[in-house]
Design a protein around this motif. Sequence first.
Motif, PDB file in Angstrom:
ATOM      1  N   LEU A  95       0.866  -1.173   0.000  1.00 47.93           N
ATOM      2  CA  LEU A  95       0.000   0.000   0.000  1.00 47.93           C
ATOM      3  C   LEU A  95       0.903   1.222   0.000  1.00 47.93           C
ATOM      4  O   LEU A  95       1.628   1.460   0.971  1.00 47.93           O
ATOM      5  CB  LEU A  95      -0.912  -0.012   1.229  1.00 47.93           C
ATOM      6  N   TRP A 106      -2.740  -3.566   7.432  1.00 46.11           N
ATOM      7  CA  TRP A 106      -3.475  -2.883   6.361  1.00 46.11           C
ATOM      8  C   TRP A 106      -4.277  -1.710   6.922  1.00 46.11           C
ATOM      9  O   TRP A 106      -4.244  -0.600   6.385  1.00 46.11           O
ATOM     10  CB  TRP A 106      -4.372  -3.901   5.667  1.00 46.11           C
ATOM     11  N   ALA A 110      -3.386   2.299   6.448  1.00 42.08           N
ATOM     12  CA  ALA A 110      -4.404   3.164   5.848  1.00 42.08           C
ATOM     13  C   ALA A 110      -4.691   4.362   6.745  1.00 42.08           C
ATOM     14  O   ALA A 110      -4.867   5.488   6.259  1.00 42.08           O
ATOM     15  CB  ALA A 110      -5.684   2.367   5.594  1.00 42.08           C
ATOM     16  N   ASP A 114      -4.036   8.222   5.724  1.00 38.58           N
ATOM     17  CA  ASP A 114      -5.147   9.170   5.788  1.00 38.58           C
ATOM     18  C   ASP A 114      -4.801  10.350   6.690  1.00 38.58           C
ATOM     19  O   ASP A 114      -5.135  11.503   6.374  1.00 38.58           O
ATOM     20  CB  ASP A 114      -6.398   8.455   6.301  1.00 38.58           C
ATOM     21  N   THR A 232      -3.643   6.922  -3.440  1.00 36.56           N
ATOM     22  CA  THR A 232      -2.957   5.786  -2.828  1.00 36.56           C
ATOM     23  C   THR A 232      -2.745   4.687  -3.854  1.00 36.56           C
ATOM     24  O   THR A 232      -3.680   4.292  -4.554  1.00 36.56           O
ATOM     25  CB  THR A 232      -3.771   5.222  -1.650  1.00 36.56           C
ATOM     26  N   LEU A 266      -9.887   6.851   2.157  1.00 36.32           N
ATOM     27  CA  LEU A 266      -8.992   5.726   2.393  1.00 36.32           C
ATOM     28  C   LEU A 266      -9.472   4.852   3.547  1.00 36.32           C
ATOM     29  O   LEU A 266      -9.350   3.624   3.497  1.00 36.32           O
ATOM     30  CB  LEU A 266      -7.581   6.251   2.674  1.00 36.32           C
ATOM     31  N   SER A 270     -10.406   0.872   3.234  1.00 32.02           N
ATOM     32  CA  SER A 270      -9.668  -0.169   3.953  1.00 32.02           C
ATOM     33  C   SER A 270     -10.593  -1.122   4.701  1.00 32.02           C
ATOM     34  O   SER A 270     -10.242  -2.286   4.917  1.00 32.02           O
ATOM     35  CB  SER A 270      -8.676   0.475   4.929  1.00 32.02           C
TER      36      SER A 270
END
Length: 374
Positions: A95, A106, A110, A114, A232, A266, A270
Amino acid sequence: MEYIAVFIAAIFPGGLVAFDNDVLQSLPSFNALRIYCAGIWHNAVLCALCVFALFLLPVMLSPFYKHGESLTVSDVPSVSPLFGYLSPGDVIVSLDGIQVHKPSEWLELAAILDKQNSETSNSSLYLGGSRRFHHGKGYCVPISLIEEGLKGNMVENQFVCPGDLTAFRTMPCSNAALREVSVCLDAKDIVKLSKCGDGWVTTSDTDSKSDCVCPQGESCLQAMQSPGVSWTEITYKRTSSQNCSRLGLDFTTSNCLGTFVFVGDLIAMSHSVHLTAYQPRWLFNFFGKSFPNILERSLTCTFHVSLALVLLNSLPVYYLDGESILESSLQSFTWLSPRKKKKALQVCLVGGSLLSFLAFFRIFLVGLPLSRRW
């Protein structure tokens, strides 16, 4: 013992044992307390077994699944913004260039991206209207590709590109004394180029992407996006063929790799896709790709339900095990008269029932969204 009953609440099995109340009253208080705590004890043991099974699950499934080496997509709901881009079985490699191995990583990454986008949004350069480009995330684009790119149009103080092209502009770097350029390019081609700028999250403090310097003949460009959205990169690997699912396949040389850019919320993105840290060791796995995820969720759900039953039955509330436990516990206070024991029992039950009702009211009603309230 009067009778034994077995029942199923939703998908969870349960049981109860009814004892003769006169026989229980004749037992010593400690023996009666052990009987009343039996249900709570078994639920507590089940919680411990679930925790132990979750801890050993990667080891137990190791002959069939790899764990923690990559992030595998188990399901992509149709409402997810990634629907059509990712498929069940795909492996998410990185990512924004940072490799992820577990669902928790993850979500954490994220959130970091953000937050970084929110912090840099105030210092972003606005290009009229609601268009801006973020400081940091740039690409080293060849001058020849810039010259071949299409020129956009200014519509209501916004730089608009035709079709699926994306608007790019030179980054406002202090060490990049290049003329400002606005051009429409294909983002699919741009994300394959080298990165520049200080907006990319890296694992090293000394990274070559920390400035706007590009090789000779290239310029550092950055995409222009609307406020409140993130740019992203998501790199993934297809596992639909035998070659792409082999162990030890080098990510950097694999033809199965793909990269696309997500532009939007985002955090919502996610949470919109179901991921697992387990990956089958073979393309055709007998148990299926989603089996570890189903097993993990079942154990987690069983743990939560058992823990809730432990806490619920321990409460000093009328008609629950907590009432009998409290009554048996008060019998051990021999210095209290029967009248005081009965009064203390009533006070505790009334107070416990009232507090429990208020707590459940706050959790299940006040905590609901306005659209779900009656």
